[in-house]
Motif scaffolding. Structure first.
Motif, PDB file in Angstrom:
ATOM      1  N   GLY A 386       0.812  -1.198   0.000  1.00 29.14           N
ATOM      2  CA  GLY A 386       0.000   0.000   0.000  1.00 29.14           C
ATOM      3  C   GLY A 386       0.848   1.251   0.000  1.00 29.14           C
ATOM      4  O   GLY A 386       2.068   1.207  -0.161  1.00 29.14           O
ATOM      5  N   VAL A 387       0.171   2.381   0.174  1.00 23.99           N
ATOM      6  CA  VAL A 387       0.812   3.689   0.136  1.00 23.99           C
ATOM      7  C   VAL A 387       0.315   4.509   1.324  1.00 23.99           C
ATOM      8  O   VAL A 387      -0.884   4.535   1.609  1.00 23.99           O
ATOM      9  CB  VAL A 387       0.492   4.441  -1.168  1.00 23.99           C
ATOM     10  CG1 VAL A 387       1.079   5.847  -1.139  1.00 23.99           C
ATOM     11  CG2 VAL A 387       1.012   3.676  -2.367  1.00 23.99           C
ATOM     12  N   VAL A 388       1.227   5.153   2.009  1.00 28.95           N
ATOM     13  CA  VAL A 388       0.888   6.115   3.061  1.00 28.95           C
ATOM     14  C   VAL A 388       1.529   7.438   2.680  1.00 28.95           C
ATOM     15  O   VAL A 388       2.728   7.503   2.425  1.00 28.95           O
ATOM     16  CB  VAL A 388       1.399   5.659   4.443  1.00 28.95           C
ATOM     17  CG1 VAL A 388       1.058   6.715   5.487  1.00 28.95           C
ATOM     18  CG2 VAL A 388       0.799   4.319   4.829  1.00 28.95           C
ATOM     19  N   ARG A 389       0.733   8.506   2.613  1.00 29.89           N
ATOM     20  CA  ARG A 389       1.277   9.828   2.314  1.00 29.89           C
ATOM     21  C   ARG A 389       1.146  10.690   3.559  1.00 29.89           C
ATOM     22  O   ARG A 389       0.074  10.760   4.169  1.00 29.89           O
ATOM     23  CB  ARG A 389       0.547  10.481   1.148  1.00 29.89           C
ATOM     24  CG  ARG A 389       1.059  11.912   0.900  1.00 29.89           C
ATOM     25  CD  ARG A 389       0.452  12.565  -0.318  1.00 29.89           C
ATOM     26  NE  ARG A 389       1.015  12.012  -1.531  1.00 29.89           N
ATOM     27  CZ  ARG A 389       0.344  11.276  -2.408  1.00 29.89           C
ATOM     28  NH1 ARG A 389      -0.911  11.018  -2.190  1.00 29.89           N
ATOM     29  NH2 ARG A 389       0.916  10.821  -3.484  1.00 29.89           N
ATOM     30  N   MET A 390       2.215  11.353   3.942  1.00 31.43           N
ATOM     31  CA  MET A 390       2.257  12.150   5.158  1.00 31.43           C
ATOM     32  C   MET A 390       2.666  13.579   4.829  1.00 31.43           C
ATOM     33  O   MET A 390       3.540  13.813   4.008  1.00 31.43           O
ATOM     34  CB  MET A 390       3.232  11.529   6.162  1.00 31.43           C
ATOM     35  CG  MET A 390       3.301  12.232   7.497  1.00 31.43           C
ATOM     36  SD  MET A 390       4.183  11.249   8.735  1.00 31.43           S
ATOM     37  CE  MET A 390       5.806  11.157   7.987  1.00 31.43           C
ATOM     38  N   SER A 391       1.996  14.529   5.508  1.00 30.52           N
ATOM     39  CA  SER A 391       2.335  15.938   5.374  1.00 30.52           C
ATOM     40  C   SER A 391       2.312  16.557   6.765  1.00 30.52           C
ATOM     41  O   SER A 391       1.439  16.242   7.570  1.00 30.52           O
ATOM     42  CB  SER A 391       1.335  16.655   4.468  1.00 30.52           C
ATOM     43  OG  SER A 391       1.644  18.027   4.372  1.00 30.52           O
ATOM     44  N   TRP A 395       6.385  21.702   7.252  1.00 33.44           N
ATOM     45  CA  TRP A 395       6.868  21.621   5.879  1.00 33.44           C
ATOM     46  C   TRP A 395       6.224  22.707   5.026  1.00 33.44           C
ATOM     47  O   TRP A 395       5.338  23.424   5.466  1.00 33.44           O
ATOM     48  CB  TRP A 395       6.548  20.260   5.283  1.00 33.44           C
ATOM     49  CG  TRP A 395       7.207  19.115   6.001  1.00 33.44           C
ATOM     50  CD1 TRP A 395       8.175  19.194   6.960  1.00 33.44           C
ATOM     51  CD2 TRP A 395       6.929  17.728   5.831  1.00 33.44           C
ATOM     52  NE1 TRP A 395       8.531  17.944   7.392  1.00 33.44           N
ATOM     53  CE2 TRP A 395       7.782  17.029   6.722  1.00 33.44           C
ATOM     54  CE3 TRP A 395       6.065  17.005   5.022  1.00 33.44           C
ATOM     55  CZ2 TRP A 395       7.772  15.642   6.812  1.00 33.44           C
ATOM     56  CZ3 TRP A 395       6.055  15.629   5.111  1.00 33.44           C
ATOM     57  CH2 TRP A 395       6.905  14.954   5.994  1.00 33.44           C
ATOM     58  N   GLY A 396       6.655  22.806   3.782  1.00 33.03           N
ATOM     59  CA  GLY A 396       6.054  23.735   2.839  1.00 33.03           C
ATOM     60  C   GLY A 396       4.627  23.330   2.520  1.00 33.03           C
ATOM     61  O   GLY A 396       4.216  22.183   2.763  1.00 33.03           O
ATOM     62  N   PRO A 397       3.833  24.237   1.942  1.00 32.76           N
ATOM     63  CA  PRO A 397       2.415  23.973   1.712  1.00 32.76           C
ATOM     64  C   PRO A 397       2.140  22.785   0.794  1.00 32.76           C
ATOM     65  O   PRO A 397       1.095  22.164   0.894  1.00 32.76           O
ATOM     66  CB  PRO A 397       1.901  25.282   1.108  1.00 32.76           C
ATOM     67  CG  PRO A 397       3.122  25.970   0.587  1.00 32.76           C
ATOM     68  CD  PRO A 397       4.241  25.573   1.488  1.00 32.76           C
ATOM     69  N   ASP A 398       3.043  22.464  -0.127  1.00 37.12           N
ATOM     70  CA  ASP A 398       2.818  21.359  -1.049  1.00 37.12           C
ATOM     71  C   ASP A 398       3.730  20.171  -0.777  1.00 37.12           C
ATOM     72  O   ASP A 398       3.815  19.245  -1.589  1.00 37.12           O
ATOM     73  CB  ASP A 398       3.039  21.827  -2.504  1.00 37.12           C
ATOM     74  CG  ASP A 398       2.034  22.903  -2.906  1.00 37.12           C
ATOM     75  OD1 ASP A 398       0.858  22.771  -2.501  1.00 37.12           O
ATOM     76  OD2 ASP A 398       2.423  23.846  -3.599  1.00 37.12           O
ATOM     77  N   ALA A 399       4.428  20.189   0.343  1.00 38.65           N
ATOM     78  CA  ALA A 399       5.392  19.137   0.629  1.00 38.65           C
ATOM     79  C   ALA A 399       4.717  17.940   1.289  1.00 38.65           C
ATOM     80  O   ALA A 399       3.836  18.095   2.133  1.00 38.65           O
ATOM     81  CB  ALA A 399       6.498  19.665   1.538  1.00 38.65           C
ATOM     82  N   SER A 400       5.123  16.748   0.890  1.00 39.36           N
ATOM     83  CA  SER A 400       4.629  15.528   1.516  1.00 39.36           C
ATOM     84  C   SER A 400       5.627  14.417   1.240  1.00 39.36           C
ATOM     85  O   SER A 400       6.496  14.533   0.376  1.00 39.36           O
ATOM     86  CB  SER A 400       3.246  15.140   0.974  1.00 39.36           C
ATOM     87  OG  SER A 400       3.321  14.819  -0.406  1.00 39.36           O
ATOM     88  N   VAL A 401       5.513  13.356   2.007  1.00 34.76           N
ATOM     89  CA  VAL A 401       6.344  12.178   1.811  1.00 34.76           C
ATOM     90  C   VAL A 401       5.425  10.986   1.597  1.00 34.76           C
ATOM     91  O   VAL A 401       4.431  10.830   2.306  1.00 34.76           O
ATOM     92  CB  VAL A 401       7.272  11.930   3.025  1.00 34.76           C
ATOM     93  CG1 VAL A 401       7.970  10.582   2.893  1.00 34.76           C
ATOM     94  CG2 VAL A 401       8.300  13.037   3.135  1.00 34.76           C
ATOM     95  N   GLU A 402       5.752  10.175   0.631  1.00 38.37           N
ATOM     96  CA  GLU A 402       4.954   8.992   0.329  1.00 38.37           C
ATOM     97  C   GLU A 402       5.753   7.738   0.673  1.00 38.37           C
ATOM     98  O   GLU A 402       6.913   7.599   0.282  1.00 38.37           O
ATOM     99  CB  GLU A 402       4.570   8.979  -1.150  1.00 38.37           C
ATOM    100  CG  GLU A 402       3.726   7.778  -1.546  1.00 38.37           C
ATOM    101  CD  GLU A 402       3.360   7.824  -3.016  1.00 38.37           C
ATOM    102  OE1 GLU A 402       3.959   7.066  -3.798  1.00 38.37           O
ATOM    103  OE2 GLU A 402       2.483   8.644  -3.375  1.00 38.37           O
ATOM    104  N   TYR A 403       5.142   6.860   1.425  1.00 36.47           N
ATOM    105  CA  TYR A 403       5.752   5.584   1.777  1.00 36.47           C
ATOM    106  C   TYR A 403       4.982   4.461   1.093  1.00 36.47           C
ATOM    107  O   TYR A 403       3.769   4.320   1.298  1.00 36.47           O
ATOM    108  CB  TYR A 403       5.716   5.361   3.290  1.00 36.47           C
ATOM    109  CG  TYR A 403       6.481   6.376   4.099  1.00 36.47           C
ATOM    110  CD1 TYR A 403       7.847   6.211   4.341  1.00 36.47           C
ATOM    111  CD2 TYR A 403       5.854   7.493   4.620  1.00 36.47           C
ATOM    112  CE1 TYR A 403       8.556   7.139   5.086  1.00 36.47           C
ATOM    113  CE2 TYR A 403       6.553   8.429   5.364  1.00 36.47           C
ATOM    114  CZ  TYR A 403       7.902   8.245   5.591  1.00 36.47           C
ATOM    115  OH  TYR A 403       8.604   9.161   6.331  1.00 36.47           O
ATOM    116  N   ARG A 404       5.686   3.712   0.263  1.00 38.10           N
ATOM    117  CA  ARG A 404       5.096   2.507  -0.321  1.00 38.10           C
ATOM    118  C   ARG A 404       5.630   1.306   0.449  1.00 38.10           C
ATOM    119  O   ARG A 404       6.828   1.165   0.629  1.00 38.10           O
ATOM    120  CB  ARG A 404       5.450   2.398  -1.807  1.00 38.10           C
ATOM    121  CG  ARG A 404       4.733   3.431  -2.676  1.00 38.10           C
ATOM    122  CD  ARG A 404       5.076   3.262  -4.162  1.00 38.10           C
ATOM    123  NE  ARG A 404       4.301   4.194  -4.956  1.00 38.10           N
ATOM    124  CZ  ARG A 404       3.125   3.918  -5.493  1.00 38.10           C
ATOM    125  NH1 ARG A 404       2.603   2.711  -5.330  1.00 38.10           N
ATOM    126  NH2 ARG A 404       2.477   4.818  -6.199  1.00 38.10           N
TER     127      ARG A 404
END
Length: 450
Positions: A386-391, A395-404
């Motif tokens: 699966g995928v988990v996206r975290m913001s 962080w900046g307004p459009d920044a996020s990290v995605e974990y697969r």
């Protein structure tokens, strides 16, 4: 046979004698001098017209609700509806009402169905979750909230989950305090786990007659000593006044008699931005249900575990106020950010996470409030990816990290990060599917993608 039948009836009569005697003593000698004083005082309150502050009456859903209102001089302020739990009233929210109105919100905290003298149906079937949820919408319509933030504690939290599930188009954001997602709670009740012990009081509340006698005896002495002991005097005085009048305690307990957590109409995934605050010393709702609430969220989500018990507004009011104000201030930005990022994601890259299957309850995801810990546990009999996206707010307004992730059956994994603060973090997990034998390369794998 007839002799045995008479013996059974005689036994029942012998049991009823002390119960009846205790009830008579309570009503004749221990009951308040004015058993209807709360009804009388409520009837003298002004009807809400959009200009008052404080206690009012609100006509909604063909009933009349006693309510506390504030901030309606904030003409452009977003609406907030506060839902109390058992055995309390809207007065439990007074500190938060003041903070929200000072911050520019229009606020309504009302005594819910059964607690308000003018909204106390006698039929037990009038206290289903669907009917109580419609009260919330009717209140919103009556005060002019096209959309609103809903905040609930304890059983009020359960109804906040219901409202966000059934009417997401009306809900700007959800804040649940102490009460996990009802479907997560139902899952935790399936095993002989701590939650069974913690929820055993519900079986007592569902019994006929006896709970009213025990909890209401001597002007609610049991509740005064074991449920309200930490509340300020003005709250206790109101609770005694409300639950001292005939019918109030019975109506409040009907919520438990009619609400089924293992429902044939279970709640689904919640899409509005959600904040869940839970005390890790809570004596009513355990850790498993709190953690697994994340499995029933399909929108921006923040889980805050605090060092407190069940009564969060009494134990950690400043923490609650800060969390709620931050959540309400950022709901729009967080929603737009998630929607934009989800829309920008590739929709067909061969990953099982692009399928339309919802993750099963046996797959749980936990992200710490500060974003430094990500833990995924797979209790299923097959591997999942699966995928988990975290913001995070730092962080900046459009920044996020995605974990697969690609996680084997009956396994778990965690990723820790230390050294700097991320601020308050939200996450969203995408739809996941079972890995095929060819796809699954090992017991656990994770790839972080900015």
């Amino acid at each position: 046979m007839i002799k045995r039948f008479r013996s059974i009836w005689l036994l029942w009569l012998l049991c009823l004698i002390p119960v009846g005697t205790a009830y008579a003593v309570d009503r004749l000698f221990l009951a308040p001098e004015c058993p209807d004083c709360n009804s009388e005082l409520t009837s003298k309150l002004p009807l809400f017209d959009g200009t008052q502050q404080g206690l009012v009456r609100i006509d909604a859903n063909s009933m009349e609700f006693r309510a506390r209102v504030a901030g309606f001089d904030n003409k452009d302020g977003e609406g907030v509806i506060l839902l109390h739990g058992f055995p309390e009233t809207s007065i439990m929210w007074q500190p938060l009402i003041d903070k929200l109105s000072e911050a520019g919100y229009r606020v309504v905290a009302f005594d819910q169905r059964g607690y308000s003298p003018g909204a106390r149906p006698e039929d037990d079937k009038a206290y289903t979750k669907g009917k109580i949820a419609r009260d919330v919408l009717a209140i919103a319509d009556a005060v002019g909230f096209e959309r609103f933030h809903v905040i609930g504690h304890d059983f009020g939290g359960a109804m906040a989950w219901v409202v966000a599930d059934r009417y997401p188009e009306r809900v700007m954001s959800l804040t649940a305090m102490s009460m996990p997602h009802p479907s997560a709670l139902a899952e935790s009740l399936q095993d002989l786990a701590p939650q069974i012990r913690l929820s055993s009081y519900i079986l007592f509340y569902k019994m006929p007659v006896l709970p009213e006698l025990v909890l209401g005896f001597d002007r609610a002495a049991y509740l005064r000593h074991f449920r309200w002991q930490d509340a300020p005097p003005e709250q206790i005085a109101e609770y005694e006044q409300v639950f001292g009048e005939p019918g109030a305690l019975h109506a409040a307990l009907d919520w438990y008699r009619m609400f089924e957590f293992r429902s044939l109409d279970p709640l689904g995934k919640i899409t509005p931005p959600t904040l869940f605050i839970w005390g890790h010393r809570d004596q009513a709702f355990g850790r498993r249900a709190a953690i697994e609430t994340a499995n029933f969220i399909d929108g921006p989500y923040r889980f805050h575990s605090v060092n407190a018990g069940h009564q969060l507004m009494l134990e950690v009011p400043e923490t609650v106020e800060d969390d709620v104000l931050d959540h309400l201030a950022n709901w729009r930005r967080v929603t737009e950010q998630w929607n934009d990022r989800i829309a920008a994601m590739p929709q067909d890259n061969g990953s099982a996470c692009d399928q339309s299957a919802s993750p099963p309850p046996c797959l749980s995801i936990f992200v710490a409030q500060d974003g430094k810990t990500l833990r995924i546990r797979n209790r299923c009999d097959k591997p999942y990816e699966g995928v988990v996206r975290m913001s995070c707010s730092a962080w900046g307004p459009d920044a996020s990290v995605e974990y697969r992730f690609d996680l084997g059956a009956k396994s778990e994994m965690a990723q820790e990060s230390t050294g700097f603060s991320f601020g308050d973090c939200y996450y969203r997990h995408r739809l996941c599917g079972a890995s095929t034998a060819e796809q699954h390369a090992g017991p656990a794998a994770m790839l972080s993608q900015p």
